[in-house]
Design a protein around this motif. Structure first.
Motif, short mmCIF file in Angstrom:
data_model
loop_
_atom_site.label_atom_id
_atom_site.label_comp_id
_atom_site.label_asym_id
_atom_site.label_seq_id
_atom_site.Cartn_x
_atom_site.Cartn_y
_atom_site.Cartn_z
N PRO A 137 3.35 -6.54 -11.61
CA PRO A 137 1.92 -6.81 -11.85
C PRO A 137 1.10 -5.51 -11.98
CG PRO A 137 2.73 -8.08 -9.97
CD PRO A 137 3.86 -7.19 -10.39
N LYS A 138 1.60 -4.42 -11.38
CA LYS A 138 0.90 -3.13 -11.47
C LYS A 138 0.97 -2.54 -12.87
CE LYS A 138 -0.55 -1.21 -8.47
NZ LYS A 138 0.16 -0.56 -7.37
N ASN A 139 2.03 -2.87 -13.61
CA ASN A 139 2.25 -2.16 -14.88
C ASN A 139 2.38 -3.05 -16.11
OD1 ASN A 139 2.39 0.48 -13.63
ND2 ASN A 139 4.30 -0.23 -12.72
N ALA A 193 -11.02 4.67 -6.82
CA ALA A 193 -10.59 3.36 -6.32
C ALA A 193 -9.46 3.53 -5.33
CB ALA A 193 -10.13 2.48 -7.49
N GLY A 194 -9.57 2.81 -4.22
CA GLY A 194 -8.50 2.80 -3.22
C GLY A 194 -8.44 1.44 -2.57
N PRO A 195 -7.45 1.25 -1.70
CA PRO A 195 -7.35 -0.05 -1.03
C PRO A 195 -8.48 -0.23 -0.02
CG PRO A 195 -5.66 1.46 -0.22
CD PRO A 195 -6.40 2.18 -1.30
N SER A 231 -6.22 6.11 -5.40
CA SER A 231 -5.41 6.69 -4.32
C SER A 231 -5.64 5.91 -3.04
CB SER A 231 -5.85 8.13 -4.02
OG SER A 231 -5.58 8.98 -5.09
N ARG A 232 -4.68 6.06 -2.12
CA ARG A 232 -5.01 5.67 -0.75
C ARG A 232 -6.11 6.61 -0.25
NH1 ARG A 232 -1.84 7.39 2.54
NH2 ARG A 232 -0.47 8.58 1.18
N TRP A 233 -6.85 6.17 0.76
CA TRP A 233 -7.92 7.02 1.32
C TRP A 233 -7.26 8.00 2.29
CZ3 TRP A 233 -12.12 6.55 -1.49
CH2 TRP A 233 -12.34 5.34 -2.15
N THR A 289 2.32 8.47 -12.62
CA THR A 289 3.28 7.77 -13.48
C THR A 289 2.66 6.51 -14.11
OG1 THR A 289 4.65 8.13 -11.50
CG2 THR A 289 5.77 7.34 -13.50
N GLU A 290 1.92 5.76 -13.29
CA GLU A 290 1.41 4.46 -13.75
C GLU A 290 0.47 4.59 -14.96
OE1 GLU A 290 1.91 2.54 -9.28
OE2 GLU A 290 -0.09 3.12 -9.98
N PRO A 291 -0.56 5.45 -14.90
CA PRO A 291 -1.39 5.59 -16.11
C PRO A 291 -0.65 6.25 -17.27
CG PRO A 291 -2.14 7.07 -14.36
CD PRO A 291 -1.13 6.15 -13.76
N GLY A 351 0.85 -1.19 0.00
CA GLY A 351 0.00 0.00 0.00
C GLY A 351 0.88 1.23 0.00
N GLY A 352 0.63 2.13 -0.95
CA GLY A 352 1.41 3.37 -1.00
C GLY A 352 2.63 3.24 -1.88
N GLY A 353 3.15 4.40 -2.23
CA GLY A 353 4.21 4.46 -3.24
C GLY A 353 5.54 3.88 -2.80
N VAL A 354 5.89 4.02 -1.52
CA VAL A 354 7.21 3.57 -1.09
C VAL A 354 7.30 2.05 -1.19
CG1 VAL A 354 8.85 3.53 0.81
CG2 VAL A 354 7.46 5.57 0.42
N ALA A 355 6.29 1.36 -0.68
CA ALA A 355 6.29 -0.10 -0.76
C ALA A 355 6.27 -0.54 -2.22
CB ALA A 355 5.07 -0.67 -0.02
N1 UDP Z 1 -2.28 1.66 -4.85
C1 UDP Z 1 -2.63 0.31 -4.86
N2 UDP Z 1 -3.88 -0.05 -4.56
C2 UDP Z 1 -4.83 0.85 -4.26
C3 UDP Z 1 -4.49 2.25 -4.24
C4 UDP Z 1 -3.20 2.60 -4.53
O1 UDP Z 1 -1.79 -0.54 -5.16
O2 UDP Z 1 -5.97 0.46 -4.00
C5 UDP Z 1 -0.91 2.02 -5.23
C6 UDP Z 1 -0.82 2.88 -6.46
O3 UDP Z 1 -1.04 2.11 -7.62
C7 UDP Z 1 0.58 3.44 -6.32
C8 UDP Z 1 0.72 3.61 -4.81
O4 UDP Z 1 -0.28 2.79 -4.21
O5 UDP Z 1 1.53 2.51 -6.79
C9 UDP Z 1 0.50 5.04 -4.38
O6 UDP Z 1 1.67 5.75 -4.60
P1 UDP Z 1 1.71 7.32 -4.75
O7 UDP Z 1 3.13 7.69 -4.96
O8 UDP Z 1 0.75 7.76 -5.80
O9 UDP Z 1 1.16 7.92 -3.38
P2 UDP Z 1 1.31 7.53 -1.83
O10 UDP Z 1 0.21 6.58 -1.54
O11 UDP Z 1 2.68 6.97 -1.64
O12 UDP Z 1 1.09 8.83 -1.13
#
Ligand code: UDP
Length: 453
Positions: free
Chosen positions: A221-223, A289-291, A258-260, A365-367, A57-61
């Motif tokens: 798998p994301k891309n 859509a979010g986690p 996005s994350r919520w 970046t992803e889209p 969850g999130g960009g760093v991971a």
């Molecule tokens: N992401 C995901 N599942 C979700 C929502 C987000 O895998 O339901 C991923 C998204 O694809 C991206 C990362 O979480 O790879 C979010 O990174 P970003 O740098 O945009 O923002 P951060 O969440 O780190 O603030």
């Protein structure tokens, strides 16, 4: 794997770096090879450690999964640890996160009590980490959650880099409070890395400040490419939608993933879409859509933000409800989560990122990599990705929903422009945001640290 005091080790399967060759021009492959040789020499008897606070969850991971796998594929000894935290710890770190982004977040203060909570959580895990790390190893600490490990690891004799993935272009009272909290935690680090130069507080020694933007892994798998049938099967499977009808089969889709997190402003996108529904073509639906709200360990506000979005959705007129959908992507199977986000991005006509603050924004970046035109706020690292009017559209005022609606309707009424912008977006990512550039910047920094430049 859990070590004794709550620290987890994430095991990453090495991936050959050669996999990138097919995407890169020969001079980039050669430059990368040259740096891999240098890295192997410099790091021959050392381990490189990454330490952050969530494996998913999130960009760093997201980024660590890719980079650690590629680095391991070159034969470098690289490991990834995740620190644990209780709700009090993550409440403090979320407060720091919000304030580094220039907003209060909640009413708490970053005072002595907050510092005591922060220190106690890391102190419980520091010894365990110090016992694993050997003198001469290189440690990359990610984000405020791990900054407090810089001092004990430096005392251990490790080379310590603190990498901050968040920030605001201008500083205000909230950012000053947060940086005041972080300063003596961060200062023991030998070097600091920021995603943009503007994010760094002025006390960071310029000689040891590096600007390294994130990157994306085209084969994750994301891309990875997906066949159209797989996209449809993933997007239309049961159980994803938490508000709104089934996702449309025929209509076009505007998506924000996005994350919520309030700073991603999912509610603002929904509100803006509903307000300007009449300005948008009638076949267009919005998908947010979010986690799953409990899916990201270091994100304690997620459940509340999702609940706010759900209640906003319920308050909308029927016409807007019919054309907007909230999606919560399950997090128990990370591969499926990634493929679902991948499919949603490929299935969309236009992607939005209406953040109010953004360190970089892999969700931009992803889209872009998937040839999608992205409409996003002109803030933080988003500005380094999108060249306005060429590889996407930037919104001058992230709070102005009329500007968002205008940008969306201009793109949705011009499929040729969408296509041209999507192609330019893909090239922009290829040229600036792949792992070769990222790994080379790390090797250069390690060279400076270890005195080999
Ligand atoms: N992401 C995901 N599942 C979700 C929502 C987000 O895998 O339901 C991923 C998204 O694809 C991206 C990362 O979480 O790879 C979010 O990174 P970003 O740098 O945009 O923002 P951060 O969440 O780190 O603030």
């Amino acid at each position: 794997m859990t070590l004794v005091g709550g620290v987890q080790e994430v095991r990453v399967v090495p991936v050959p770096l050669r996999r990138l060759d097919s995407l890169l021009p020969p001079d980039r492959v050669e430059r990368l090879d040259h740096h891999v040789v240098a890295a192997r020499r410099m790091l021959a008897r050392r381990t490189v450690w990454n330490i952050n606070s969530t494996a998913r969850g999130g960009g760093v991971a997201e980024m660590l999964h890719g980079l650690v796998a590629y680095a391991a594929g070159t034969g470098i000894d690289i490991r990834w640890l995740v620190v644990a935290g209780d709700p009090d710890f993550f409440a403090v770190t979320k407060l720091i996160h919000n304030r580094v982004h220039g907003v209060a977040g909640s009413s708490g203060a970053l005072d002595a009590a907050a510092r005591a909570t922060y220190d106690a959580t890391l102190a419980r895990q520091a010894q365990e980490i110090v016992d694993l790390v050997q003198p001469g190893d290189v440690v990359l600490l990610h984000d405020p959650q791990t900054a407090g490990l810089a001092a004990p690891l430096r005392s251990r004799g490790a080379w310590v880099v603190w990498r901050c993935h968040i920030g605001l272009d201008e500083h205000n009272a909230w950012t000053r409070e947060a940086w005041g909290f972080l300063r003596d935690l961060v200062e023991p680090a030998h070097a600091c890395v920021f995603s943009r130069a503007q994010f760094a507080p002025d006390w960071v020694d310029p000689a040891w400040l590096r600007v390294i933007p994130p990157s994306l892994d085209p084969f994750s798998p994301k891309n990875v490419d997906l066949a159209d049938e797989e996209v449809r099967a993933l997007v239309h499977r049961a159980g994803l939608v938490v508000e709104g009808g089934p996702l449309p089969v025929d209509g076009r889709v505007v998506l924000q993933v996005s994350r919520w997190d309030r700073l991603k402003d999912m509610a603002g996108v929904l509100d803006g879409f509903a307000r300007h529904l009449a300005d948008l073509p009638r076949d267009v639906h919005l998908v947010l859509a979010g986690p799953e709200a409990t899916g990201v360990a270091d994100d304690p506000e997620a459940a509340g933000v999702l609940a706010e979005c759900r209640s906003l959705w319920h308050s909308l007129p029927a016409a807007a409800r019919r054309r907007s959908h909230l999606v919560a992507v399950p997090m128990d199977d990370l591969d499926l989560n990634a493929r679902t986000v991948n499919a949603l991005q490929r299935w969309s006509t236009v992607v939005v990122q209406k953040s109010l603050a953004e360190g970089f924004g892999l969700t931009v970046t992803e889209p872009m990599w998937k040839n999608r035109p992205v409409v996003a706020s002109a803030i933080g690292g988003i500005q380094d990705q999108i060249e306005h009017g060429v590889s996407g559209l930037l919104l001058d005022d992230p709070r102005d929903s009329a500007e968002l609606a205008g940008a969306l309707s201009s793109l949705l009424s011009d499929p040729d422009r969408c296509e041209a912008m999507g192609s330019a977006a893909h090239l922009r990512v290829r040229d600036h945001f792949l792992a070769d550039r990222h790994l080379i910047q790390y090797v250069e920094l390690f060279g400076q640290l270890l005195g080999e430049v």
